[in-house]
Design an enzyme around this catalytic site. Sequence first.
Site, mmCIF file in Angstrom:
data_model
loop_
_atom_site.group_PDB
_atom_site.id
_atom_site.type_symbol
_atom_site.label_atom_id
_atom_site.label_comp_id
_atom_site.label_asym_id
_atom_site.label_seq_id
_atom_site.Cartn_x
_atom_site.Cartn_y
_atom_site.Cartn_z
ATOM 1 N N SER A 104 67.222 91.506 -43.585
ATOM 2 C CA SER A 104 66.309 92.358 -42.832
ATOM 3 C C SER A 104 67.081 93.039 -41.705
ATOM 4 O O SER A 104 68.270 92.801 -41.514
ATOM 5 C CB SER A 104 65.170 91.524 -42.247
ATOM 6 O OG SER A 104 65.673 90.762 -41.167
ATOM 7 N N LYS A 105 66.367 93.845 -40.970
ATOM 8 C CA LYS A 105 66.950 94.597 -39.848
ATOM 9 C C LYS A 105 67.771 93.702 -38.909
ATOM 10 O O LYS A 105 68.760 94.133 -38.329
ATOM 11 C CB LYS A 105 65.821 95.218 -39.031
ATOM 12 C CG LYS A 105 65.482 96.650 -39.354
ATOM 13 C CD LYS A 105 66.195 97.697 -38.671
ATOM 14 C CE LYS A 105 66.728 98.974 -38.996
ATOM 15 N NZ LYS A 105 67.947 99.116 -39.647
#
Length: 484
Positions: free
Chosen positions: A258-259
């Site tokens: 994820s980010k």
Amino acid sequence: MSQKIRTRFAPSPTGFLHIGGARTTLYNWLYARRHKGDFILRIEDTDEVRSTDDSVTAILDSVTWLGLNWDEGPKDGKTDTGPYSPYFQMQRVHIYRKYLDQLVDGGKAYRCYCTKEELDEMRRIAQLEKRPPKYDGRCRNLTPDQRKAQEAAGKKFSIRFKMPTEGATVVDDAIRGQVSFENVLQQDLVIWKTTDGPTYNFCCVIDDHLMEMTHVVRGDEHLSNTPSQIQIYYALGWQPPKFAHLSMILGPDGSKLSKRHGATSVLEYRDQGYLPHTMRNYLALLGWSTTESQQLFTDEDLISKFDLEGCQKSPATFDTVKLNWMNGEYIRQTPIDELIKLAMPFIEKAGLNVSSGPDLKRVIALEHEKFKLLSEIPRLIEFFYKPVEFDPKAFEKVLKAPGAKDVLLGLAEDLAQAPSWTEKPLEERIRAFVAAKALKNGQVFHPIRVAISGRTEGPTLFLMMEVMGKDMVLSRLKEAAAKI
Ligand code: GLU
């Protein structure tokens, strides 16, 4: 198999193309190319709230940048080309409606009048009873009179697909093998929304069938949709394609990528200076391998070796260190002229004017072995093209060292007499200078480097001096001395 292989990437344009989507695109592309089949791009824009034109553009730009050409699909954000056009789902609603009617008329789908509140309540109770939420089927067997009453009351409806309530649906997955789902645990999926539009699970089946997909290769978050999709195929009298669900991608800490783990969108990787070829090679290995564990592949090599059997079931871990290593490898393999073309946007973005001054080709060649990212090139070469900015620590430690100023002035005088300005004679002359003054190499080499580049690290010294040229070196030696 005599049938022509057809694969597709079918993104929902609700955001950028991320690493997982890029890998899905690549695997579909590789599979199609390997089997001389067709690779199709289809835009699944049925989520009217979250789909945006910008996302379509970003996805097309990303796939184009990755170098994964598609045989049929969008030409731009609005138009497309290919025998099964349109490839934008919202331009195909009339097609879905036809099959919807067929299912409803055949008693295989039904109108559901449940309100959001009723559905929320079902979910709440399921949670309380610690079982997965599932639509309870209360509208499944309404009589015509009951339906009339609902409609007379002005109730809106969605349309749900009737899942069989007995038996199991087996997904014959090219990666996971036979995965069996008990039908009784599956939902009656909404295939048409109360807002009068089709849903992903429905359109996906219709399109994959009408567009004659032979293989559906996608992320494993879709495995749980597959039994319902398969039942929709059966309800329409169709044969499902072969499925392959790719394993999840994890970050280095073992949680879903994820980010938090850094860049996730493909365009960020482009902007950081990764080469498209690096991305193709790296992503290919993110969940697939050859028995020999080969790491570096040409495109031809990848196409000839990629297969779904080599895809792993277990999650793949995204490893930036390996990605950077690979990018360095491919930058080294890139001929200088081509590398300059690739680096130019980064050089321009950094505001570096390389049109005058030392020969850019030679400057780039000096550090060719070291670049890992195109985006670091401007910083590594900038001192050739703009006034030296001294690293304050280097200035203190090296240039302010006792005797450094005299060394620079003495050298400037001595090198002004140098008959030849190439690496070897320069080195000999400077070593002779060291000996004549009874100094140590470091007492001379370090100050030169800092004086002409502002840094303690950089290209090999004498070659750097050659490339920089006599005038620039001499004036920088004197300027630095003046500043001490
Ligand atoms: N539109 C779906 C998504 O973006 C793709 C599903 C599929 O490949 O079937 O997740």
